[in-house]
Design an enzyme around this catalytic site. Structure first.
Site, mmCIF file in Angstrom:
data_model
loop_
_atom_site.group_PDB
_atom_site.id
_atom_site.type_symbol
_atom_site.label_atom_id
_atom_site.label_comp_id
_atom_site.label_asym_id
_atom_site.label_seq_id
_atom_site.Cartn_x
_atom_site.Cartn_y
_atom_site.Cartn_z
ATOM 1 N N ARG A 1 0.839 -1.194 0.000
ATOM 2 C CA ARG A 1 0.000 0.000 0.000
ATOM 3 C C ARG A 1 0.875 1.246 0.000
ATOM 4 O O ARG A 1 1.871 1.303 0.709
ATOM 5 C CB ARG A 1 -0.917 0.009 1.219
ATOM 6 C CG ARG A 1 -1.988 -1.058 1.189
ATOM 7 C CD ARG A 1 -2.875 -0.991 2.416
ATOM 8 N NE ARG A 1 -2.162 -1.393 3.626
ATOM 9 C CZ ARG A 1 -2.711 -1.435 4.834
ATOM 10 N NH1 ARG A 1 -3.981 -1.082 4.992
ATOM 11 N NH2 ARG A 1 -2.021 -1.827 5.881
ATOM 12 N N ASP B 1 0.876 5.534 0.513
ATOM 13 C CA ASP B 1 0.111 6.571 1.198
ATOM 14 C C ASP B 1 -0.410 7.623 0.228
ATOM 15 O O ASP B 1 -0.036 7.654 -0.953
ATOM 16 C CB ASP B 1 0.991 7.260 2.247
ATOM 17 C CG ASP B 1 1.435 6.317 3.344
ATOM 18 O OD1 ASP B 1 0.702 5.349 3.615
ATOM 19 O OD2 ASP B 1 2.506 6.559 3.930
ATOM 20 N N ARG C 1 9.434 8.365 4.690
ATOM 21 C CA ARG C 1 9.330 9.826 4.738
ATOM 22 C C ARG C 1 9.896 10.381 6.038
ATOM 23 O O ARG C 1 10.501 11.462 6.057
ATOM 24 C CB ARG C 1 7.875 10.247 4.549
ATOM 25 C CG ARG C 1 7.344 9.953 3.142
ATOM 26 C CD ARG C 1 5.836 10.107 3.065
ATOM 27 N NE ARG C 1 5.420 11.436 3.481
ATOM 28 C CZ ARG C 1 4.151 11.758 3.730
ATOM 29 N NH1 ARG C 1 3.194 10.835 3.639
ATOM 30 N NH2 ARG C 1 3.837 12.980 4.094
#
Length: 306
Positions: free
Chosen positions: A63, A65, A210
């Site tokens: 997945r 974001d 991140r």
């Protein structure tokens, strides 16, 4: 695999199919379907349903974001009707928005699973390091106008390689049962105005890359030393760590599988970095229990539990 491959338009493809998908995540809540916002999964399932004239449920290798891009998202689904290779690719693309595209499709055995058979995932985070803001690249890089020392960032990042507790780099809302992850490698290189953080691991926590990049930029600016990432990891506390880098610079570029599945190889993205000349699957995987387990090789009970 060459860049230009003939697509069969005569032979029906049935059974379990794997697809390579590319998308610009700017306009989506992420990969996974959500009722309150547009998702890549929903758009792709809708397009496939039009080709098959019946609903199709897809499964992805990982997945991404909200706002994160992908150049090699691997999906699989069980085809409810026979369609040719050309129909699955061109027909699906004809019904997709311009920011999502199917790159290829291939038949796989029924025991293939895009998520559970993946041996590793690889991301590239692209920073545009120059005084003026980006124009043509504004949707797929993160702009940093302060000079960055890429060599210092690379040195600091090496503390993360291996299996560690990444609690300091997971989002507060992360739903993973464990903060432990295995980073196979993380490299930081400068290519002219581009500073690229290239990272591969067995899997990643919510916002993990991140958050790592946010800390590396602090090192690159000279505000912290080479031990900064090691110090943050030892804290095991996200509240005491650094900022989260924007989503726009992050690209999901490879999902790795055992060679026997026969998935197509292709140039590693994003196209902004095509000059590097690297193709998917070129990096050797570490000799670790998870990789051996997913390759179906026998392991001792103690190893399977890790």
């Amino acid at each position: 695999m060459t860049l230009f491959q003939h697509l069969d338009e005569r032979t029906p493809m049935t059974g379990r199919l794997a697809m390579g998908v590319e998308y610009d995540g700017s306009g989506y809540c992420g990969w996974q379907f959500l009722k309150h916002a547009p998702s890549v999964q929903a758009s792709l399932e809708e397009a496939l349903a039009k080709v098959a004239s019946t609903p199709i449920r897809i499964h992805a290798s990982g997945r991404t974001d909200s706002g994160v891009h992908a150049t090699r998202q691997i999906i699989h689904f069980d085809a409810p009707v026979p369609r040719s290779q050309k129909a699955w690719v061109f027909g699906t693309n004809a019904n997709l928005p311009r920011d999502i595209a199917v790159r290829w499709v291939t038949e796989v055995s029924d025991d293939f699973h895009s998520r559970f058979k993946a041996l590793a995932r690889r991301y590239r985070y692209v920073l545009l390091n120059q005084p003026s803001r980006p124009v043509l690249e504004r949707a797929n890089v993160t702009w940093c106008r302060d000079p960055l020392d890429a060599d210092a960032m690379h040195r600091a990042a090496q503390a993360l390689v291996g299996e560690h507790d990444f609690s300091s780099f997971r989002a507060a809302g992360c739903q993973s049962k464990t903060p432990w992850r295995h980073l196979h490698f993380i490299e930081v290189h400068r290519h002219g105005p581009l500073v690229v953080v290239d990272v591969q691991g067995n899997a990643f926590l919510h916002h993990m890359i991140r958050n790592i990049v946010g800390a590396l930029v602090t090192v690159g600016r000279g505000e912290r030393g080479d031990d900064y990432l090691s110090e943050l990891m030892a804290l095991k506390n996200r509240r005491l760590a650094d900022v989260t880098a924007p989503a726009c610079g992050l690209h999901f570029v490879d999902s790795l599988y055992d060679e026997h599945w026969g998935l197509p190889r292709e140039p590693l993205g994003p196209n902004l970095l095509a000059f590097l000349g690297e193709w998917t699957g070129e990096r050797a995987l570490p000799d670790c229990p998870m990789v051996e387990f997913r390759r179906g090789r026998p392991l001792a009970a103690s190893q399977e539990a890790t």
